[in-house]
Scaffold this active site. Structure first.
Site, PDB file in Angstrom:
ATOM      1  N   GLY A 198       3.050  -3.165   4.388  1.00 48.50           N
ATOM      2  CA  GLY A 198       2.820  -2.577   5.691  1.00 48.50           C
ATOM      3  C   GLY A 198       1.359  -2.284   5.967  1.00 48.50           C
ATOM      4  N   GLY A 210      -6.241  -0.360   6.225  1.00 50.98           N
ATOM      5  CA  GLY A 210      -5.954  -1.608   5.525  1.00 50.98           C
ATOM      6  C   GLY A 210      -4.536  -2.059   5.801  1.00 50.98           C
ATOM      7  N   GLY A 212      -1.231  -4.707   3.853  1.00 55.81           N
ATOM      8  CA  GLY A 212      -0.789  -5.453   2.687  1.00 55.81           C
ATOM      9  C   GLY A 212       0.591  -6.009   2.907  1.00 55.81           C
ATOM     10  N   GLY A 213       1.227  -6.417   1.816  1.00 58.39           N
ATOM     11  CA  GLY A 213       2.529  -7.046   1.925  1.00 58.39           C
ATOM     12  C   GLY A 213       3.597  -6.128   2.461  1.00 58.39           C
ATOM     13  N   VAL A 239      -1.781   0.583   6.532  1.00 55.56           N
ATOM     14  CA  VAL A 239      -2.240   1.910   6.132  1.00 55.56           C
ATOM     15  C   VAL A 239      -3.217   2.400   7.195  1.00 55.56           C
ATOM     16  CG1 VAL A 239      -3.342   3.303   4.364  1.00 55.56           C
ATOM     17  CG2 VAL A 239      -1.982   1.309   3.711  1.00 55.56           C
ATOM     18  N   ASP A 253       2.585  -3.847  -8.765  1.00 57.62           N
ATOM     19  CA  ASP A 253       1.543  -4.501  -7.967  1.00 57.62           C
ATOM     20  C   ASP A 253       0.174  -3.890  -8.249  1.00 57.62           C
ATOM     21  OD1 ASP A 253       0.636  -6.406  -6.104  1.00 57.62           O
ATOM     22  OD2 ASP A 253       0.683  -4.944  -4.478  1.00 57.62           O
ATOM     23  N   LYS A 294       1.293   5.244   5.763  1.00 55.64           N
ATOM     24  CA  LYS A 294       1.679   3.848   5.515  1.00 55.64           C
ATOM     25  C   LYS A 294       2.958   3.532   6.270  1.00 55.64           C
ATOM     26  CE  LYS A 294       0.830   1.169   2.152  1.00 55.64           C
ATOM     27  NZ  LYS A 294       0.614   0.472   0.864  1.00 55.64           N
TER      28      LYS A 294
END
Length: 424
Positions: free
Chosen positions: A103, A98, A100-101, A105, A214, A120
């Site tokens: 970095g 995955g 996200g904001g 994964v 978050d 990550k």
């Protein structure tokens, strides 16, 4: 049928879906990485159709393509031996899990300990910011000291040729977001179980001085049996400064719906109660299968979080447990002081409904302000005096100080007669 004619069997939504997919294909050819969750959030009215289409065709970039891009920009190194896609330090990369904001994964193999882990990597654009790198290291080390059965364990923090990354426990299951997407509203027992796990993990983290900032269903990871939940990414969102966090709130960090009002207006001043607000939204979504506020326009979503009262989960889904519905609303109170004070208090409220409520000073609707509101208060005062007598005048103050919540006046007064400290 000519190529420029529309297929009459397709509805208007179908044509919109394929137009969106055509645009994504062009963006993909330009090397963009497509975030499926962001795409669905931007088109909520087409989410189901888009999700089905994305599952049936390979529009999004594959793991191999993302890996190639990370190799091209120097984050990973190419490897030619074995089944691995790339390497980073002593870790061989298997696939992308995955992004996200903060970095990417990845699933990786630890060559030293011979085990699979999650890795990550800090986004390259953040890795050039010394402040972000310092915060990344500080927060990751703090998270590594936190050991709890309902928090994803952080194993180590590394730097390799300008790439900053951490290794953590690989949870072999799915996220709570994926479960809600598949099942819709969850059962009362499941909601209670996951709430307990989330709150117990939060309690341990808050005691260690860590605030998540978050929390959302995609950061709640479930084991393969779907009987245990773990919180991921504790404290790491503080890698971004306040302005960057708000700028990325829709494009990288997901919907602002999970952010507390104070996190939007003054993110440097958030405390543990901001996490509790996010937990309230998660509970709302578990109970109903939907978010309390809906908008594909980020500014409209932010306005709703700041100014609109969420509906009761029990009204959205009549089968939702009233006790859990009340708990969700309490946790989503606009003011931190109106929420439960701690994760431990929320656990106590989970076990005992009497610990949930207190009388809230709700906002007076705009259409009842001024003369109209004065008229309502006078009418309620007279009705109360007639029904309850002058000795119960304290009930009038309770009506004046609190919104009627859409209930018929006589119902409210009857409840006040029994207890003028009536709690929502």
């Amino acid at each position: 049928m000519h190529g420029d004619q529309k297929n009459p069997s397709l509805g208007s939504n179908d044509h919109r879906v394929w137009a969106i997919l055509d645009d994504l294909a062009e963006r993909r050819e330009r090397g963009e990485i497509i975030d499926e969750q962001l795409l669905l959030a931007n088109y909520p009215e087409l989410a189901d159709e888009l999700r089905q289409a994305l599952q049936s065709i390979l529009v999004l970039q594959s793991s191999q393509e993302i890996i190639k891009r990370l190799i091209r920009i120097g984050v990973l190194r190419e490897i030619s031996e074995g089944p691995w896609l790339a390497e980073l330090g002593l870790f061989h990369i298997e696939e992308i899990l995955g992004q996200g904001g903060m970095g990417f994964v990845l699933k990786a193999h630890d060559l030293t300990l011979e085990r699979s882990i999650a890795l990550k990597i800090l986004r390259p654009e953040l890795a050039t910011d010394p402040g972000a790198v310092r915060r990344f290291g500080r927060e990751a080390l703090a998270a590594a000291r936190l050991q709890h059965p309902h928090v994803v364990s952080v194993y180590g923090v590394y730097e390799e040729h300008g790439s900053h990354y951490l290794t953590m426990e690989l949870v072999r299951g799915r996220s709570l977001a994926q479960l809600i997407q598949e099942k819709g509203p969850l059962s009362t027992e499941t909601c209670q179980m996951f709430m307990r796990h989330i709150l117990e993990g939060l309690s341990a983290a808050h005691a260690a001085g860590l605030i998540h900032r978050d929390l959302k269903p995609s950061n709640v990871l479930l084991d393969e049996t779907v009987q245990s939940a773990k919180l991921a990414d504790f404290g790491l969102v503080s890698v971004l400064d306040a302005q960057t966090r708000l700028t990325y709130s829709n494009s990288l960090f997901g919907t602002p719906c999970y952010m507390s009002p104070e996190q939007i207006t003054d993110p440097e001043q958030v405390d543990a109660r901001s996490d509790l607000y996010s937990v309230g939204v998660i509970l709302f979504e578990m109970l109903t299968g939907v978010l309390p506020f809906k908008s594909k326009v980020p500014s409209a979503m932010v306005h709703s979080v700041l100014h609109d009262d969420p509906p009761s989960p029990h009204r959205v889904n009549p089968s939702a447990d009233p006790h859990l519905s009340a708990l969700a609303l309490r946790l989503m109170a606009k003011k931190p002081d109106d929420r439960l004070p701690s994760a431990d208090a929320a656990i106590a409220a989970l076990d005992n409904p009497r610990r949930i409520g207190k009388r809230f000073r709700l906002r007076v609707p705009r259409n009842l302000r001024g003369p109209a509101f004065v008229t309502l208060v006078v009418a309620l005062g007279i009705s109360t005096w007639l029904m309850l007598g002058p000795t119960r005048g304290g009930a009038i103050a309770a009506v004046q100080a609190n919104e009627v919540n859409g209930l018929p006046t006589l119902t409210v007064l009857a409840r006040l007669r029994n207890d003028n400290r009536w709690r929502e």
